[in-house]
Design an enzyme around this catalytic site. Structure first.
Site, PDB file in Angstrom:
ATOM      1  CG  ASP A 277       1.630  13.216  33.519  1.00 61.02           C
ATOM      2  OD1 ASP A 277       1.504  13.767  32.399  1.00 61.02           O
ATOM      3  OD2 ASP A 277       2.396  12.264  33.725  1.00 61.02           O
TER       4      ASP A 277
ATOM      5  CG  ASP B 132      -4.044  14.059  31.656  1.00 60.57           C
ATOM      6  OD1 ASP B 132      -4.723  13.891  30.623  1.00 60.57           O
ATOM      7  OD2 ASP B 132      -2.873  14.498  31.637  1.00 60.57           O
TER       8      ASP B 132
ATOM      9  CD  GLU C 263      -7.014  16.290  27.764  1.00 60.02           C
ATOM     10  OE1 GLU C 263      -6.629  17.320  27.224  1.00 60.02           O
ATOM     11  OE2 GLU C 263      -6.262  15.349  28.031  1.00 60.02           O
TER      12      GLU C 263
END
Ligand SMILES: [Zn+2]
Length: 362
Positions: free
Chosen positions: A342, A176, A260
């Site tokens: 996170d 991430d 992502e």
């Protein structure tokens, strides 16, 4: 490369001429499209080059294949625009930080004498950082804002790309983008920007503030620009070094990497310098991950931004509607799991990626 004085002059002639041809080609394409609604190919442009050369004698001092390379670059810019919806081709300015020209063929690399022979320029001293075997394709010569010359050579090595290796839950990592850290992994590891890079970025803020106080067009402002350019180059190098090491490690340690997709529209809206730097940095990191994965037979799985990765409890699937950007950690009201925001998101990215492999981009 370490050109001598004469060769430097010739290099700059090539940069200027190729920029001139690129802009001339773009102008021609735009005008033809505006008047007849037709597009002209680079072959048509190339046919017009001899006439253009007799009009602008100085173009004759430049390798004609490099000039044709400029029309090819222009064509590629249009292809990127149509196929990948990247920005519309822009006119090139002499103020662009990096200037370049291509040498499609007829160059010669000597690994023993550490020299490269370029058409119209001759043998140029160079540090050749590694040898290669294969068919030499286009070479690209560039200069940085601080006057360093580089050449990069595309080589067709004839080797097939490895077949992608099998991956599963144990051999996949979710990654991430962090706000505070550079990246967060689903295994709980947080990776911060290296200290030297953070120091340079901080120093850049200081220099830019100093620069913005100087009057436009003044001598003092021009003087203040040099250290800024130098530091830009340093940041660029420090960041590349860090990203190469990190992407190489991730590709070695895992069979698949889940990410992502960046929110490009959101990126464009955000003008804050720090955010801009970190977004640009992330996309160059993803590029490095992608080609390294390809080279070593690993897989990149991308999930869409629409997946609410930080709001879902990675243990039980509870959707935490109340989570705000300020909440760095939270406790799931349903199962009681304690989440680092996170790391939870990175775990979810991995989960979504593995669950929906067939629906999303690999
Ligand atoms: Zn839960």
């Amino acid at each position: 490369m370490y050109p001598n004085k004469e060769q430097k002059k010739l290099f700059f002639q090539h940069f200027g001429a190729c920029r001139f041809i690129y802009n001339w080609g773009l102008e021609n394409k735009l005008q033809t499209y505006a008047s007849d609604g037709k597009s002209i190919s680079r072959f048509t442009l190339n046919k017009m080059l001899p006439d253009l050369k007799s009009e602008h004698i100085w173009l004759k001092e430049v390798n004609s294949q490099s000039l044709q390379g400029a029309t090819l670059n222009l064509d590629n810019a249009f292809t990127h625009f149509f196929r990948e919806k990247k920005g519309f081709p822009k006119f090139k300015s002499r103020k662009n930080p990096v200037q370049s020209f291509s040498v499609p063929q007829h160059y010669n690399v000597n690994f023993e004498t550490h020299r490269i022979k370029l058409p119209k320029i001759g043998w140029v001293k160079a540090k050749l950082h590694r040898e290669y075997e294969g068919i030499e394709k286009t070479a690209t010569v560039s200069v940085t804002p601080t006057g360093k010359f580089y050449i990069s050579i595309l080589v067709e090595d004839g080797q097939e790309q490895p077949v992608a290796q099998h991956f599963d839950e144990n051999t996949t990592v979710g990654v991430d983008v962090g706000i505070k850290d550079f990246a967060i992994l689903s295994n709980g590891e947080k990776i911060d920007n290296p200290r030297n890079l953070k120091k340079s970025i901080f120093r850049m803020k200081v220099l830019q503030r100093r620069l913005s106080r100087k009057q436009k067009g003044s001598n003092n402002r021009n003087k203040a620009k040099k250290p800024v350019a130098k530091l830009h180059e340093k940041i660029h190098n420090q960041r590349n070094d860090f990203q190469h090491k990190l992407s190489f490690r991730l590709v070695c340690e895992n069979q698949a990497i889940a990410l992502e997709t960046l929110n490009v529209a959101g990126m464009l809206k955000n003008h804050r310098l720090a955010q801009h730097i970190s977004d640009a940095s992330w996309s160059s990191f993803v590029t490095k991950l992608e080609y390294k994965a390809q080279r070593y037979g690993k897989t990149i799985i991308r999930i869409g931004r629409f997946e609410p990765s930080s709001r879902i409890c990675s243990k039980c699937g509870y959707y935490n509607r109340d989570l705000t950007l300020a909440d760095r950690d939270w406790i799931c009201p349903d199962c009681g799991a304690h989440h680092d925001r996170d790391i939870n998101a990175a775990i979810n990215i991995k989960k979504f990626a593995l669950d929906k492999q067939n629906l999303i981009g690999i």
